[in-house]
Enzyme design. Structure first.
Site, PDB file in Angstrom:
ATOM      1  N   GLY A  34       0.841  -1.190   0.000  1.00 49.59           N
ATOM      2  CA  GLY A  34       0.000   0.000   0.000  1.00 49.59           C
ATOM      3  C   GLY A  34       0.879   1.244   0.000  1.00 49.59           C
ATOM      4  O   GLY A  34       1.911   1.283   0.686  1.00 49.59           O
ATOM      5  N   TYR A  89      -4.744  -7.731  -4.003  1.00 47.18           N
ATOM      6  CA  TYR A  89      -4.515  -7.558  -5.432  1.00 47.18           C
ATOM      7  C   TYR A  89      -3.539  -8.613  -5.914  1.00 47.18           C
ATOM      8  O   TYR A  89      -2.741  -9.132  -5.142  1.00 47.18           O
ATOM      9  CB  TYR A  89      -4.096  -6.128  -5.785  1.00 47.18           C
ATOM     10  CG  TYR A  89      -2.697  -5.701  -5.493  1.00 47.18           C
ATOM     11  CD1 TYR A  89      -2.305  -5.292  -4.225  1.00 47.18           C
ATOM     12  CD2 TYR A  89      -1.747  -5.650  -6.520  1.00 47.18           C
ATOM     13  CE1 TYR A  89      -1.030  -4.855  -3.982  1.00 47.18           C
ATOM     14  CE2 TYR A  89      -0.464  -5.207  -6.279  1.00 47.18           C
ATOM     15  CZ  TYR A  89      -0.103  -4.822  -5.014  1.00 47.18           C
ATOM     16  OH  TYR A  89       1.178  -4.395  -4.779  1.00 47.18           O
ATOM     17  N   GLY A 229       9.685   9.344 -13.120  1.00 47.39           N
ATOM     18  CA  GLY A 229      10.149   7.956 -13.248  1.00 47.39           C
ATOM     19  C   GLY A 229      11.658   7.894 -13.336  1.00 47.39           C
ATOM     20  O   GLY A 229      12.362   8.467 -12.500  1.00 47.39           O
ATOM     21  N   GLY A 232      14.131  11.103 -13.023  1.00 42.35           N
ATOM     22  CA  GLY A 232      14.355  11.957 -11.884  1.00 42.35           C
ATOM     23  C   GLY A 232      13.126  12.737 -11.476  1.00 42.35           C
ATOM     24  O   GLY A 232      12.000  12.326 -11.727  1.00 42.35           O
ATOM     25  N   ASP A 259       7.003   5.716  -3.756  1.00 41.82           N
ATOM     26  CA  ASP A 259       6.713   5.832  -2.324  1.00 41.82           C
ATOM     27  C   ASP A 259       8.000   5.974  -1.520  1.00 41.82           C
ATOM     28  O   ASP A 259       8.053   6.721  -0.543  1.00 41.82           O
ATOM     29  CB  ASP A 259       5.930   4.602  -1.838  1.00 41.82           C
ATOM     30  CG  ASP A 259       4.629   4.416  -2.608  1.00 41.82           C
ATOM     31  OD1 ASP A 259       4.021   5.416  -3.034  1.00 41.82           O
ATOM     32  OD2 ASP A 259       4.220   3.250  -2.798  1.00 41.82           O
TER      33      ASP A 259
END
Ligand code: CA
Ligand code: CA
Ligand code: CA
Ligand code: CA
Ligand code: CA
Ligand code: CA
Ligand code: CA
Ligand code: CA
Ligand code: CA
Ligand code: CA
Ligand code: CA
Ligand code: CA
Ligand code: NI
Ligand code: NI
Ligand code: NI
Ligand code: NI
Ligand code: NI
Ligand code: NI
Ligand code: NI
Ligand code: NI
Ligand code: NI
Ligand code: NI
Ligand code: NI
Ligand code: NI
Ligand code: NI
Ligand code: NI
Ligand code: NI
Ligand code: NI
Ligand code: NI
Ligand code: NI
Lengths: 317, 317, 317, 317, 317, 317
Positions: A34, A89, A229, A232, A259
């Protein structure tokens, strides 16, 4: 008391070994996954005590999720529910051209019924930072209200609010997301958003520097981080734009990279770093994450320091 | 054309290795599990061509279930659905006093929306036997209608109808089950029922022989089989009661034992055996099943013959 | 604040799959194992907040141990050390006549250097119960002092002191154990001891009832529990002796059974149960433990209640 | 009735995990592997109902192979034999410079005794396409006759005949292969052949375009496909040559890439595609195959469409 | 120089995990299994240096077998062959009433071509004991000659000859076995034979004591051991009969129990034990073997001593 | 008698699967790992009979190590010790920027107490080459003496002495290493050293050619090999310098590459190759090693020949 409090749903993640297909699987690896717990863990790893707030079913599956997160070192403060499912999931890993795929099975979860009054407002108001993402209000209309209430409570308590836009097209349309999330923007201090989402959901145009600047100016955020991504990220703060390249990595698992970046950025900012330094630590944490199986940045502060000080091999700046 | 057509839901079954706890699992074994497909497989293994009729989501998870069942040798004739989940259940194995536990996660499945008009009535009417269980009408009000319709169509087509009572307290109350299932009884030729369910759901009293006789007489079934777990079974037919003991086994997995018994009983009856002989093959198939991991009776006809002819070691007669 | 604070070493436990031999192993299952953390977990599972106090190396191995224990739900309050090894032990499972074997590799550990001044005395003095075992003072002369100091601190703080005698012949001789441990007895309120140890280490004679009575009288303990493995336990309190049988189990792992018993006994006593009731819950928790792989009683309070209220199948009373 | 009928041997494939050496293996992954079943599966996945015809031992090993193939969705129509072994092969995966290695253990198999009269000629004559490969006649002199007979029967029934040259040097010499296979050429409509085999076995010269043209002209095939591994393929039809590049992939398993290509090409041609379009789908299917562990193209039609329409990243055209 | 030289074939043993069925296996455990190597290992473990003589293919599979045997501690002296297969067998474990099953795949092996002149006769003539079993001459007519030659050479060299009758009905008929093996009897000093084989192959009658006596007298063996599975064994020597019970065990794998018994008996006899003492050590080694997965007695001399001196729990005497 | 005798410690190597973190591991792969046994195995694989000399605890762990090494084909000649631990190390695999990490747990091992008088001097003096590395004298002061004694004995026996400098910073400082190892240099014929160690420990300067020349001249070695990782190696002999490039590889495990190189170099030199040819075989063996999981070069002589004769794809020369 934790310095960081995050709020969100963490699912059981089920995945076949290696690049096996779901339709042919005879065993699943089981992990908790999560965004909000990932961010809490990354921040804690960089020295910021963190708590994950959530609502989970009082069942072996709910306990399974909480147990794993506690094992990673964060505090968990959950409402145990007798109604609602544990969200799951299914993850199928694959390279080009098949591509990694996710099947959500997260309807009617315990978390979808979480109301603000079920949580101790002191936890949020005594924290230095409160964090959630655009996934939370996408999960139910109840959670739309809850998200707004918690951001409001945080602001009232003097707690900095941080938010990752995290648009998920399997959960809602761009239009729904835009309408709901921009309403939350006035309550947010620090916004993290992918350049892609800024363009396709919010309709902004321009290069990432321009996106950051336009977002920051228009909505009066204190800080905006535009992520790109493998290219940077851009940090915008006090009307100044800072660029941060990505480190070269032998990637084992991309999931959770963003995250890890966000959690590390928050932890370093709170510990006093300026934006460019915090971005550097965030990029280093994200790079280390990519070498680690699973969703979670199981790094140590020393490892992050080592990447930053070695300079790593940055791909772009 | 298959001689046996069964209709029901088959779930993904997720279980930790050995006797590990769900709350501590880091991998799940993945199998397909469902009473009606189990019965089809057992019958096919004893030489009766069998088809499983169902409705499953058009997804890797739905394909996963169908693929496994086809691999076991039966035909699958499914409606592929774009709505509704794949049902799953979690199985935690344990001995005394913990006891094996099951967590169902089967709400809002594709199967729950299955209507009779979605299936080819010829499949049912050209079969020699149509089979379903008390689980099917317990899953949704739609399925209550569908079950009734399919039993009716079978009867109209001259197909023998067989039904396993299979009361599941996690799905409905004894009162609901009694009300729904006894309404179906007039359309049923062969009833299989646990002595426990005959007592606690239907309110019958007496020893198993008496239960069989009362059930058969009151509802005018052609055949009644009352199962007694490790103590064997009773067959009632033409007002005569036959007792069958259970074979001694080194049990590896009890799950699916009853389905193996029922599938074998149907196959042998259709091939011309009298009730006592069919019960003997059914008991032998059930005994072999208990030596096999998983839910399914992966036996060969020769193995069943060998158990019957050796006499095995019957525990009780 | 935790109601229970335990103090001891927890090792990495390495074991080949199933009954494979160590000399032929090509993989090891990795778990954390230690009597004092086991007791904390069992107590927490029965509703008593518990903390495990220890000293571990600041290394991935030390973090591995702490992470697992946190995942089980207890709090961990450890001194992170830059000197000393992480203790490990190798476990080879086997039945009769080979017998399960353990190889300790726990010399020169970080824990062996733990001094009382390194821990926060408030943790101990604010708890309701402080617990350690005879393993702790067996590990080093430093730990002999530390154990004595912590028991003294607990007594001064009004904290009940509980102690499991736990003689380990691979660590010291009966003579050393007797000399060291009987010196600690005056500081101990609740003693748990195997009948075998009472006889062979302390030299007492008689049946378990007599052992309990003699121990309680001679050393003025508040409570004595004499454990008898699969034959149950004896509780002595206020000069009254209570017998408790053991429940019948399908045993998967015996290891940690005694710790589960002790943790549950402490939790129930503190929650107000009288000795016979606490013994009953302790026996039920121990029975459940035996159905669970690994060392730890991953039970829920509801499961324990269910065993107690069903009466289980007690083997002896 | 299936539109495609393939005929060939499928072996049990045994391989150590990852890149482990056979001489050091302590476990083998078990899969079914055979060119003709691979082609049937790929075609079925692209919407062409397919049946695999073979002869296998009536044993758990024979059933193991058939079960897996049925699970992949094709029909299996096999002669169960009481004589002859189940063929196996051992696969050891390795990169440069070690290279993946195969050890065949396929002498004296049940399949080697397969005669044309054992199969139902209607299955072949009612299909739209009959397919086998150069491996089949390499396996025994009986199979040389059988292959010729089945191609002849197909031609007589108006069934298109497709053939993959598939030279295997571990089975026979180039001279034997050339002599045997060119004799079959007059009965073949669609030939698939690696450029390497066209040169080293048949002695043709020139670039792949020239090879395709020479083969097509000299032997009067309807269609010739010359495959070039990672450089794509050439299709020759009606004296026109079409080039098809290969898509860039993150390759997990190369094995079965050619079979995926061929199966998809056949399926798309039969569904009405012209040669260049069929080649494009074939290349996309092959690319997806390379991302999937094992020999088999477990793809969906939608996934293939997605690769074709995205254009993928073609390496060469 | 080794004190014991054994001669025989060792196969690759492939088995699904736990009690899984072969027809459903997706992984095989890989081990080496052969009676003569098992006996060598058991003897070596009890302190008698042992060599296994054989002929294996020069391939990764042949090396796999030799490597495992060397790892167990014995010496291997093999002829590496460029012709012939590595023998394999498939093992499916099961309890009552399914029963463990074996599928041999050992035709056309390298070992079947082994001739006496390929081995160094000194190895045999300098040993104290030469051992083979009735399996060896059952494998090919070449091996019938080879077995006879090697027994003869041993006798000429003054080496004691030991032989386990080991009738295998999947290899030859009782009549063939009797004819071939009784011709070898005059060259054998120590015969080990199951009571069952003495009756059904050789046609002897009576209780095991009588069987031993009749065999010993009629064929003038020096020593006869009649084995009775879980009921122990009978030793006959100097016209005296000795009975040995079997120890109670928690059995994990029965396979190889007899070989462990025989190897230990030989080792102890050669080290000077009288027959009853050697039988006792043999029974203890066999009991330990049953607690160990796989075919091989991975025991230490100390463990065997411990079982003997504790007296174990003998089931019958 | 072995042509090569190596002397050193081999540890149990424990590693989580794939790139999993140690702090999150729930299983460890178990292998034996040590430079001197690696070298022996590589040499044996290239046709040079080799023995590994060591001292290990008489325990299942010590037997585990010896068993694995014997399985790889070398002879083991060990002193079984009743005192001292089995050394272990933990390996965590990772790519950039995390990097593979090793945690040693090798204090107080049985090997650290090994004295020269415990070994049979004939083994060393009858060999053609004696080999150890700079790790051995780093492990204890006892081993410093033992290393010197064994090199001296070898020299006295006319045995060529080979030595890999192998500086390990986790064992000692550069200063300690330099002081100890240069004292051993006069007794060494063939030195293998990484360019990095020559610079940072011994203080030499220059390119690898210059390093080799300076080392050879200054210390009067017969042969010096300077290794440069993925850039190949330099051989110095008779004042001539030879360069050897590295082959391109799909690397699965780098560990043991240098040992494979050294073992192959020794074997080929002893078999009569000149230095450039021996370097070529060494590079080919090292390249194959990198495709093999684990530490050990499980190659065949034929495979090495094939790489050499194909020329491979050399990266640099
Ligand atoms: Ca499976
Ligand atoms: Ca499978
Ligand atoms: Ca895990
Ligand atoms: Ca297992
Ligand atoms: Ca291994
Ligand atoms: Ca893997
Ligand atoms: Ca092994
Ligand atoms: Ca191994
Ligand atoms: Ca399967
Ligand atoms: Ca599989
Ligand atoms: Ca875990
Ligand atoms: Ca775990
Ligand atoms: Ni696996
Ligand atoms: Ni698997
Ligand atoms: Ni599997
Ligand atoms: Ni598995
Ligand atoms: Ni795992
Ligand atoms: Ni695992
Ligand atoms: Ni393994
Ligand atoms: Ni594995
Ligand atoms: Ni293994
Ligand atoms: Ni394994
Ligand atoms: Ni394994
Ligand atoms: Ni395994
Ligand atoms: Ni598996
Ligand atoms: Ni597996
Ligand atoms: Ni695993
Ligand atoms: Ni695990
Ligand atoms: Ni596992
Ligand atoms: Ni596992």
């Amino acid at each position: 008391m934790s310095d960081l409090v995050t709020f969100g749903e963490t699912m059981l993640r089920l995945s076949p070994p290696d690049e096996r297909r779901l339709e042919d699987a005879d065993e699943f690896e089981v992990l908790a996954g999560g965004a909000e717990s990932n961010v809490a863990i990354a921040a804690q790893r960089l020295g910021m005590p963190a708590t994950w707030l959530s609502k989970v079913p009082e069942s072996p599956l709910g306990r399974r999720v909480v147990s794993e997160l506690r094992g990673y070192g964060i505090d968990t403060d959950v409402v145990w529910s007798h109604r609602g499912r544990q969200g799951t999931y299914y993850l199928e890993r694959a390279g080009t051209p098949r591509g990694t795929k996710v099947i959500y099975d997260r309807d009617d979860t315990a978390f979808a019924t979480a109301e603000a009054r079920e949580f101790d407002v002191d936890r949020v108001q005594n924290a230095r930072v409160f964090f959630t993402t655009g996934i939370t209000p996408a999960l139910s209309s109840t959670l739309r209200d809850t998200t707004a209430s918690m951001l409001k409570a945080a602001r009232q308590g003097g707690t900095t609010t941080a938010f990752d836009f995290n648009y998920r097209r399997k959960l809602w349309s761009p239009e729904e997301a835009e309408e709901t999330l921009t309403k939350l923007f006035p309550g947010i201090d620090v916004l993290v958003i992918a350049a892609r989402d800024a363009r396709s959901v919010l309709g902004f145009e321009g290069d990432p520097r321009q996106l950051a600047h336009k977002l920051g100016s228009q909505y009066e955020f204190e800080t905006v981080v535009v992520t790109r991504g493998s290219e940077g990220a851009i940090g915008w703060h006090d009307s100044v734009v800072h660029e941060q390249g990505a480190y070269e990595t032998d990637t084992v698992s991309k999931i959770g990279t963003g995250d890890a970046f966000t959690g590390a950025f928050i932890a370093r900012r709170v510990s006093g770093d300026d934006v460019p330094t915090a971005l550097e630590y965030a990029a280093a944490t994200a790079a280390l994450k990519r070498t680690i199986p699973g969703d979670v940045a199981l790094v140590s502060e020393e490892e992050v320091e080592a990447v930053v000080s070695s300079g790593g091999e940055e791909l772009s700046r």
